[in-house]
Design an enzyme around this catalytic site. Structure first.
Site, PDB file in Angstrom:
ATOM      1  N   HIS A  70     -71.498  71.024 -40.413  1.00 33.91           N
ATOM      2  CA  HIS A  70     -71.276  70.359 -41.702  1.00 33.91           C
ATOM      3  C   HIS A  70     -69.974  70.766 -42.378  1.00 33.91           C
ATOM      4  CE1 HIS A  70     -73.079  74.246 -42.371  1.00 33.91           C
ATOM      5  NE2 HIS A  70     -72.689  74.211 -43.622  1.00 33.91           N
ATOM      6  N   ASP A  71     -69.237  71.715 -41.803  1.00 33.67           N
ATOM      7  CA  ASP A  71     -68.022  72.233 -42.430  1.00 33.67           C
ATOM      8  C   ASP A  71     -66.736  71.849 -41.706  1.00 33.67           C
ATOM      9  OD1 ASP A  71     -69.179  73.518 -44.608  1.00 33.67           O
ATOM     10  OD2 ASP A  71     -69.547  75.368 -43.494  1.00 33.67           O
ATOM     11  N   ASP A  82     -76.257  82.286 -43.901  1.00 32.85           N
ATOM     12  CA  ASP A  82     -75.022  81.692 -44.397  1.00 32.85           C
ATOM     13  C   ASP A  82     -74.119  82.758 -45.024  1.00 32.85           C
ATOM     14  OD1 ASP A  82     -73.492  79.152 -45.285  1.00 32.85           O
ATOM     15  OD2 ASP A  82     -73.714  80.307 -47.138  1.00 32.85           O
ATOM     16  N   ASP A 140     -81.471  77.553 -43.529  1.00 30.38           N
ATOM     17  CA  ASP A 140     -80.359  78.344 -44.046  1.00 30.38           C
ATOM     18  C   ASP A 140     -80.881  79.374 -45.038  1.00 30.38           C
ATOM     19  OD1 ASP A 140     -77.627  78.027 -43.264  1.00 30.38           O
ATOM     20  OD2 ASP A 140     -77.725  75.941 -43.890  1.00 30.38           O
ATOM     21  N   GLU A 146     -73.984  83.523 -39.454  1.00 34.82           N
ATOM     22  CA  GLU A 146     -72.779  82.716 -39.594  1.00 34.82           C
ATOM     23  C   GLU A 146     -71.598  83.667 -39.650  1.00 34.82           C
ATOM     24  OE1 GLU A 146     -70.644  79.354 -42.404  1.00 34.82           O
ATOM     25  OE2 GLU A 146     -71.779  80.959 -43.330  1.00 34.82           O
TER      26      GLU A 146
END
Length: 549
Positions: free
Chosen positions: A321-322, A200, A98, A254
């Site tokens: 992860h979100d 990100d 990331d 992203e």
């Protein structure tokens, strides 16, 4: 066809805090990843995407970075990192990290300097608004209780901007010195040998620095107003010239703006910006308690495939992860159908055009956890939204039901390795509760079961690798209005396959078009296909791929 290694790769996402703890502090670490590399290799995946491991005070679980060239103490040391990367490369596994540079931590040296005085050399590394000009026009904050992205700082009598937590001040990309700092960070990690970056929140880095008022209700269409700012493409092209083009790496954005034109502009090879887009429209489906429409699901994924069929490249995923666990949101996580629906969803991810991303634990069919109380949650977004809902007098029972389903903590529970205490994740107390179903859903149990989700996942990965049609083949949707079945063909040269996915808990009969002739079963999550002439009978959550004549 423009072949690239990152188009043919299968990516495995690791949330390091939750993967494997080796020192008993309850937090996953780099040595835990090293210990489990043979397992990861056994999955057949090619790339690990690792969520942030940089030094951080952990306000947002590592997405608030205080030193971009250091490892978080909880995760280990730089020597651990170097060993991990060497061991990955020995196994022909690449590493993507990331790159979190829309914002830093407020504990980063740059921000400490920036806030110290108005004439500090680092002042212009962040967005400041002098208080004597009056409060700036409102901006929405994703994580702040009051949804106010301007934070007053008395040290210099000014406001600073934070699109996320108040401890995550936004970097000022309009300052060329900031951009050069970012390129220096990228070169630092690329010199170590990493294989790419996931950018990100990158679509937010370019701002209209006049900060003029936005129309009422703008936060309901936040990407339109926050994403794809005025100089974003200029910054990306500069980054590509100075860094990306010098290495054989993959870069993934992203977010994808608010239009297909935005998405294509990020990844059109002729523009020399990024390689792959990671859009969220699929994740926006079913974000309520009433389930979701398969017709909408099919329409979204088909529309994105069509938009990038000729230029650019897509990421294909159903979890990260979100968001909630894949099987809990898009499948059926009850005892009867969990395994079948997990296999079906992995069949979808691994048979679509685009680079597939598997989130750790989804190869096992890990599920959402059932939290009873707000005290169980660790995620800053959950805690702050709870506080905001309470202050607004909302129906808290309804709020908690929705939070229980959609919370990011669902995807962050520890990896389930075996039947020992805490699922073999740690011999200490885990930072986040382990899902109580770990005795049935874990690597050890599934590894020894030929019919498990885990072993099916391995077979599906292998199938994708054996047949380039799954990577580069044209996609055509069948039965767009069917409310239970997602069916499509993939075709490359003289090879054509049919994918049939029953997204429901009811059996269904599918009548194939006259020009679709079945040759043989390539994979079947139930090893039991029923064909009668041109009809295929699908059991609940059955997934079958046929090679066609």
């Amino acid at each position: 066809m423009n072949k690239k290694w990152w188009k043919e790769a299968v990516i495995y996402q690791i949330y390091p805090r939750s993967f494997k703890d080796t020192n008993g502090d309850g937090v996953g670490d780099l040595r835990g990843i090293i210990e489990k590399l043979d397992y990861i290799k056994s999955l057949g995946v090619d790339v690990i995407w690792l969520n942030p491991i940089y030094a951080s005070p952990n306000d947002d679980n590592g997405y608030d970075i205080s030193d971009y060239k250091a490892i978080m103490d909880e995760f280990g040391t730089m020597d651990d990192f170097d060993e991990m990367l060497r061991e990955m490369h020995k196994r022909n596994i690449r590493l993507v990290m990331d790159l979190v540079v829309n914002h830093s931590s407020d504990e980063h040296r740059w921000f400490q300097e920036s806030r110290s005085s108005r004439d500090n050399p680092y002042r212009d590394y962040y967005h400041w608004w002098p208080a004597e000009k009056g409060k700036p026009a409102p901006r929405f904050s994703f994580f702040d209780v009051n949804s106010d992205a301007w934070m007053y700082d008395s040290t210099t009598n000014a406001y600073y901007l934070h699109y996320f937590s108040r401890k995550q001040p936004d970097l000022k990309w309009e300052n060329p010195k900031v951009r050069q700092e970012v390129y220096d960070i990228m070169r630092f990690w690329l010199a170590k040998g990493i294989d790419g970056f996931r950018m990100d929140a990158f679509q937010y880095v370019s701002k209209d620095t006049t900060f003029k008022p936005l129309p009422e209700g703008y936060e309901k269409d936040i990407i339109k107003y926050y994403g794809m700012g005025p100089n974003l493409h200029e910054y990306l092209q500069e980054m590509n010239r100075e860094v990306i083009s010098q290495y054989d790496i993959m870069t993934v954005a992203e977010g994808a703006g608010s239009t297909f034109e935005d998405a294509i502009s990020l990844v059109d090879p002729e523009r020399k910006e990024l390689d792959m887009v990671y859009h969220f429209e699929g994740m926006d489906i079913g974000n309520g308690l009433g389930g979701y429409s398969l017709k909408e699901f099919k329409e979204v994924y088909s529309r994105w495939d069509n938009a990038l069929a000729d230029k650019g490249w897509l990421s294909i995923f159903l979890a990260n992860h979100d968001v909630p666990r894949m099987v809990s949101k898009f499948g059926n996580d009850g005892d009867v159908f969990r395994q079948a629906s997990s296999k079906m969803l992995n069949t979808f991810i691994l048979s679509m055009r685009g680079t597939p991303y598997c989130y750790y634990g989804d190869e096992l069919g890990m599920t959402n956890i059932d939290f009873d109380d707000i005290s169980d949650y660790k995620d800053i977004s959950a805690i702050n939204s709870y506080q905001a809902a309470k202050e607004a007098g909302k129906d808290m029972d309804e709020f908690m039901k929705k939070l229980n389903f959609l919370s990011r903590d669902n995807a962050r529970t520890p990896m389930q390795w075996d039947t020992t205490s805490y699922a073999g994740f740690t011999n200490g107390t885990p930072w986040l509760a382990v899902n109580p179903n770990f005795k049935a859903i874990n690597v050890e149990v599934e590894n020894n079961d030929p019919a498990s989700c885990l072993n099916y996942f391995r077979k599906m990965v292998q199938l994708r690798k054996e047949y380039p049609v799954f990577v580069y083949g044209d996609y055509e949707l069948l039965f767009p209005d069917h409310e239970q079945v997602y069916a499509y063909t993939r075709e490359l040269d003289d090879e054509k396959v049919l994918v049939l996915l029953n997204f429901s808990e009811k059996p269904v009969k599918v009548t194939l078009p006259a020009n679709v002739k079945l040759k043989e079963v390539m994979i079947d999550n139930m090893d039991d296909d029923e064909v009668e002439g041109s009809d295929v009978n699908l059991k609940p959550y059955q997934a079958i791929i046929y090679l066609l004549l």
